[in-house]
Design a protein around this motif. Structure first.
Motif, PDB file in Angstrom:
ATOM      1  N   ALA A 467       0.851  -1.191   0.000  1.00 46.55           N
ATOM      2  CA  ALA A 467       0.000   0.000   0.000  1.00 46.55           C
ATOM      3  C   ALA A 467       0.882   1.235   0.000  1.00 46.55           C
ATOM      4  N   GLU A 468       0.315   2.338  -0.315  1.00 45.73           N
ATOM      5  CA  GLU A 468       1.067   3.594  -0.282  1.00 45.73           C
ATOM      6  C   GLU A 468       1.323   3.964   1.178  1.00 45.73           C
ATOM      7  N   LEU A 469       2.467   4.538   1.438  1.00 42.94           N
ATOM      8  CA  LEU A 469       2.789   4.965   2.811  1.00 42.94           C
ATOM      9  C   LEU A 469       2.184   6.345   3.023  1.00 42.94           C
ATOM     10  N   THR A 470       0.943   6.338   3.506  1.00 43.33           N
ATOM     11  CA  THR A 470       0.245   7.615   3.683  1.00 43.33           C
ATOM     12  C   THR A 470       0.809   8.340   4.890  1.00 43.33           C
ATOM     13  N   PRO A 471       0.572   9.646   5.009  1.00 45.03           N
ATOM     14  CA  PRO A 471       1.036  10.374   6.192  1.00 45.03           C
ATOM     15  C   PRO A 471       0.537   9.721   7.482  1.00 45.03           C
ATOM     16  N   GLU A 472      -0.689   9.185   7.491  1.00 47.66           N
ATOM     17  CA  GLU A 472      -1.201   8.550   8.722  1.00 47.66           C
ATOM     18  C   GLU A 472      -0.361   7.328   9.065  1.00 47.66           C
ATOM     19  N   LEU A 473      -0.093   6.502   8.022  1.00 47.23           N
ATOM     20  CA  LEU A 473       0.697   5.292   8.278  1.00 47.23           C
ATOM     21  C   LEU A 473       2.108   5.665   8.720  1.00 47.23           C
ATOM     22  N   ARG A 474       2.675   6.674   8.084  1.00 51.32           N
ATOM     23  CA  ARG A 474       4.006   7.146   8.473  1.00 51.32           C
ATOM     24  C   ARG A 474       3.989   7.587   9.937  1.00 51.32           C
ATOM     25  N   GLY A 475       2.922   8.292  10.307  1.00 47.83           N
ATOM     26  CA  GLY A 475       2.772   8.744  11.691  1.00 47.83           C
ATOM     27  C   GLY A 475       2.738   7.554  12.640  1.00 47.83           C
ATOM     28  N   ALA A 476       2.035   6.485  12.226  1.00 42.05           N
ATOM     29  CA  ALA A 476       1.937   5.305  13.092  1.00 42.05           C
ATOM     30  C   ALA A 476       3.306   4.657  13.279  1.00 42.05           C
TER      31      ALA A 476
END
Ligand code: ATP
Length: 887
Positions: A467-476
């Protein structure tokens, strides 16, 4: 074939000429046989001075020459007793000097053995570590970053190998090496990229090679011819002491000449005047001082070695004593370097590390990828997993093995085809693996610091697929990283490179557009002794700093655990430091105790900043790039266990146990050694000043000569030198580590010591002159000449007083009874030897005329004993009084 043509052969041709299979190496017996044939792998050493030459050297001292002249003169004038006695003393003095020098040399040699370089070779099919001197032609050597090249090698395998050849060719940029190439005959040394040469050092990558030449048969052997051993320079203290003793000697000489003139004017026979003047000069000039210093330093180094701190440069001992800063690595120095995987984070959440996983499970993939992307190897011993290699990597390999993922099997399924090695600068490592047995397509695994890896990720692997590394996922991910780091856990991020059909020449270019798999957290507990050592350093007025490649949060958490940082402490990161100019950095280093994510150049800047501000800095390092910082620090400290050979070579001190606490112990020893040299100096000089004062007063007053030449020489040799050495091994005085570091510019003899010295000299003069008169008064009853018995009394009193005073000098601020009277056994041995010799000289009838003494009655002995005790007894309370506030 000519010894220079190895670069024209292919690796296998070279190996077969050397009759070795690179995959198995030599057998032990082949190696032994070749060692016999080719000799040890070392450059010829400068020839050592022979015993006779060393003995003759002892007579170079101008004082000894004066004495020899005097004894010759006495012999010519048929004063056989005087001449013979002086000669005997001179010879004895030379022998003692020789013994001291020999002991000091031996101590230094033994220490050198401890840090003798080792290298990794393959023998009998196994990798073993051997002393570099045992290397023979045909040996298969394994090299990695930080290793000095131990002999001349034809490389048989190389992975991104770079070698610093500046020592050999003067080229300052590391040379890229390739085992696979074969070169034309006649290629210049600097272009032989398939060879590695002795005296150069690996800066990056790793390699294997077959030894083609050892010892003098290497390129450097041919050029240099001889081992250019760094001479042990005199330490600043030694230099200062010899300068000091020269100045003092000059002053004393003037006084002695004046006294001689006075004697002649008084009508003393000129020969007697000459003898007295000469012996007084010899007795009062502290020519023994530098020798005593050397032996005390050498013995101190041995004591430090027993506490795991091996000194490579003598002057480091005294510099240690004035250290004001310890800048330490974290991993392995403050912590145990026993890493264990304790946390696994995946986008789906946390996973248990100690469970069995298959490759199909997400935690299984994370662990397997971590293990594959590491150089540590797995072995099993008695049902327990063991792993050899870098602790971070062994943790990964064992973590995977515990989950049922055996690295050996993983490597068979996904063979490694290429790699970009780890370095402290890159803070990451990448390996490339064939995706299927047919070798079609590759994938790369990257592992490294989460910040570094995450910056290169654009995608993330989820249960459902990429999946794309979204800002939310990066934050997690960042949140999970922070959570672990705050507990002092080291975190590594693991990611895949995009699949590649072909591998490009520049492998590092594939380290982008990565797909994050997850995070692995490893704990590395602080060493139990670290906190205590940090506290002791602080009590001693020494500031501590942690300088680490690890993440800021992890670093701060560990720094708090060991006491380097407190709640309000700030962390400075490498990138922040980079932004600062020197003035800003100077301000920062005064308050910031923790430096994270630093590279070796930052270390160098920190040392330079501290030194600019007049601090005396001890700095640790282990990597090849740490060498400049180690050299620049006042005391460069290398790790003996995990440190690279290059770092060890650049260091002043090597920690055999890599332990922070050992640095603090070494500082304590350093302080003690300095204090002991100071005490020995103080003792020797107070004796000299005393003797001079006694003779001056007697001469001025027109009294008989209190001390005969032979007396002065004897006292100088026995009751001065022996106790001075004993003072040199005095155990650490209480409070040694509660005082501020010594100012390196402080004189050896402080005002306090000079005052004590003057007082003691006055006491000594008083009792010796009293003894002279007591002896003269007892003479008629004994039926011997008054002057003769008087000087016997004076001699015995002074000898004894010196023996007692030596005990007083064990502390210059505390009365002796507070030191533990028998703690310094050597001092008692010196006292007893001195006493036995004195009694022998005084009582053996054959010796009496030789030493110009008369037999003493019981009453005589009691008088002498009583008088001799007075100065030492008076000094005890005085020392305490004057030393108040100095404890
Ligand atoms: P210290 O300077 O206190 O010894 P350190 O061991 O953390 O600390 P480095 O070895 O330079 O210093 O490591 C720097 C960073 O690189 C580590 O924090 C980690 O994120 C990463 N790292 C360490 N070892 C490896 C490795 N074998 N493979 C990939 N990344 C690593």
């Amino acid at each position: 074939m000519s010894p220079t043509d190895w670069h024209t052969l292919s690796p296998s041709e070279a190996a077969s000429r050397l009759q070795v299979d690179p995959a198995r190496g030599l057998t032990a017996s082949e190696a032994a046989e070749r060692l016999g044939k080719y000799g040890p792998n070392q450059l010829a050493e400068e020839k050592k001075r022979g015993l006779v030459a060393a003995f003759i050297d002892q007579f170079r001292d101008p004082m000894v020459l004066i004495l020899l002249g005097a004894s010759l003169l006495a012999l010519i004038l048929r004063e056989y007793l005087d001449g013979g006695a002086i000669l005997a003393i001179v010879v004895l003095n030379a022998v003692l000097g020789l013994v001291q020098e020999f002991k000091a040399d031996q101590a230094l040699e033994a220490l050198k053995e401890l840090t003798a370089p080792h290298c990794k070779v393959r023998r009998d099919g196994r990798v073993v570590e051997i002393d570099t001197r045992e290397l023979v032609p045909g040996d298969v050597v394994l090299l990695e970053a930080g290793d000095p090249v131990p002999a001349d090698l034809r490389l048989t395998r190389s992975v991104m190998l770079q070698i610093d050849e500046s020592l050999l060719t003067g080229e300052s940029v590391p040379v890229h090496k390739e085992a696979g190439r074969t070169l034309e005959a006649g290629a210049p040394l600097a272009e032989r990229v398939n060879m590695a040469f002795m005296s150069t050092a690996v800066t990056y990558g790793h390699a294997e090679g077959v030894v083609v030449g050892t010892g003098m048969e290497t390129e450097v052997g041919r050029i240099a011819g001889k081992l250019q051993e760094e001479p042990q320079e005199a330490t600043p203290l030694q230099k200062r002491l010899s300068q000091f003793s020269r100045q003092l000697g000059g002053a004393m000489l003037v006084i002695v000449v004046l006294l001689g003139a006075l004697g002649l004017w008084r009508g003393m026979p000129w020969l007697e005047v000459l003898m007295v003047a000469v012996s007084l000069a010899v007795a009062t000039i502290p020519e023994g001082l530098p020798a005593v210093t050397t032996i005390v330093l050498a013995l101190g180094m041995q004591r430090m070695a027993r506490r795991n701190a091996v000194i490579r440069r003598l002057s480091a001992v005294e510099t240690l004593g004035s250290a004001t800063y310890i800048c330490s690595d974290k991993t392995g120095t403050l912590t145990q370097n026993r890493m264990t995987v304790t946390r696994l984070w995946l986008p789906e959440g946390w996973a248990e590390p100690d469970k069995t996983y298959t490759l199909r499970s997400r935690p299984g993939q994370l662990l397997a990828a971590g293990a594959l992307c590491s150089d540590a190897t797995l072995a099993e011993e008695g049902g327990e997993f063991r792993s050899i290699g870098d602790p971070t990597e062994t943790a990964l390999v064992i973590g995977a093995a515990k989950a049922g993922l055996d690295k050996r099997q993983l490597e068979r399924d996904f063979p490694r085809v290429a790699e970009v090695p780890f370095s402290s600068d890159r803070k990451r490592m990448t390996t490339f693996h064939a995706l299927d047995a047919a070798g079609e397509g590759y994938t790369g695994i990257v592992k490294g610091g989460p910040d570094v890896v995450l910056a290169r990720c654009t995608r993330i692997r989820l249960e459902s697929g990429t999946a794309e590394l979204t800002p939310e996922l990066r934050g997690a991910v960042e949140e999970a990283n922070r959570e672990m780091a705050e507990e002092g856990i080291r975190v590594l991020a693991v990611a895949f490179t995009p699949p590649a059909v072909d591998l490009p020449g520049d492998l590092a270019s594939l380290e982008r557009d990565l797909e994050l798999i997850g995070l692995i957290g490893m704990t590395d507990p602080a060493r139990p002794e670290s906190a205590d050592a940090v506290r002791r350093a602080h009590e001693a007025g020494i500031r501590t700093m942690m300088i680490t490649g690890d993440h800021s949060t992890t670093a701060l958490a560990i720094a708090k655990q060991v006491g380097i940082a407190d709640e309000d402490s700030r962390v400075l990161s490498g990138p922040e430091l980079e932004e600062m100019d020197d003035a800003e950095l100077d301000r920062a280093v005064r308050t910031v105790p923790v430096y994270a994510r630093v590279s070796p150049e930052h270390k160098l800047r920190i040392v330079e900043s501290l030194r600019r501000q007049g601090q005396v800095v001890a700095m640790t390092g282990d990597g090849v790039n740490d060498a400049p910082a180690l050299k620049r620090a006042d005391i460069g400290v290398a790790m003996g266990v995990v440190g690279t050979g290059v770092a060890r070579g650049a260091a002043d001190m090597v920690l055999m146990d890599d332990n922070f606490a050992t640095i603090v112990a070494a500082i304590e020893e350093g302080r003690t050694i300095y204090a002991n040299i100071q005490k020995a100096t103080f003792f020797l000089l107070s004796a000299n000043v005393g003797e001079l004062l006694i003779m001056t007063v007697a001469m001025l007053a027109g009294w008989p000569v209190p001390l005969q030449p032979i007396h002065l020489l004897w006292i100088n040799l026995i009751t001065d030198s022996l106790p001075a050495i004993a003072l040199g091994v005095e155990p650490a005085e209480q409070g040694t580590m509660r005082r501020r570091p010594r100012d390196p510019k402080e004189p050896v003899l402080t005002r306090h010591l000079l005052t004590l010295m003057g007082t003691q000299a006055v006491f000594l003069t008083a009792v010796v002159l009293l003894a002279l008169f007591a002896g003269m008064r007892a003479a008629p009853a004994a039926g011997v000449p008054a002057a003769a018995l008087g000087s016997t009394y004076a001699f015995a009193t002074l000898s004894l007083a010196q023996l007692w005073w030596a005990h007083g000098c064990r502390s210059t601020i505390r009365p002796s009874w507070r030191l533990g009277f028998f703690r310094n056994r050597v001092a008692w041995v010196a006292t007893i030897v001195g006493l036995v010799l004195l009694v022998a000289v005084m009582t053996v009838p054959g010796l009496q005329p030789f030493f110009k003494v008369q037999p003493l009655s019981l009453q005589g002995w009691l008088t002498v004993l009583g008088l001799s005790l007075i100065p030492a007894l008076l000094m005890e309370p005085l020392k305490a009084l004057m030393g108040r506030g100095r404890e």
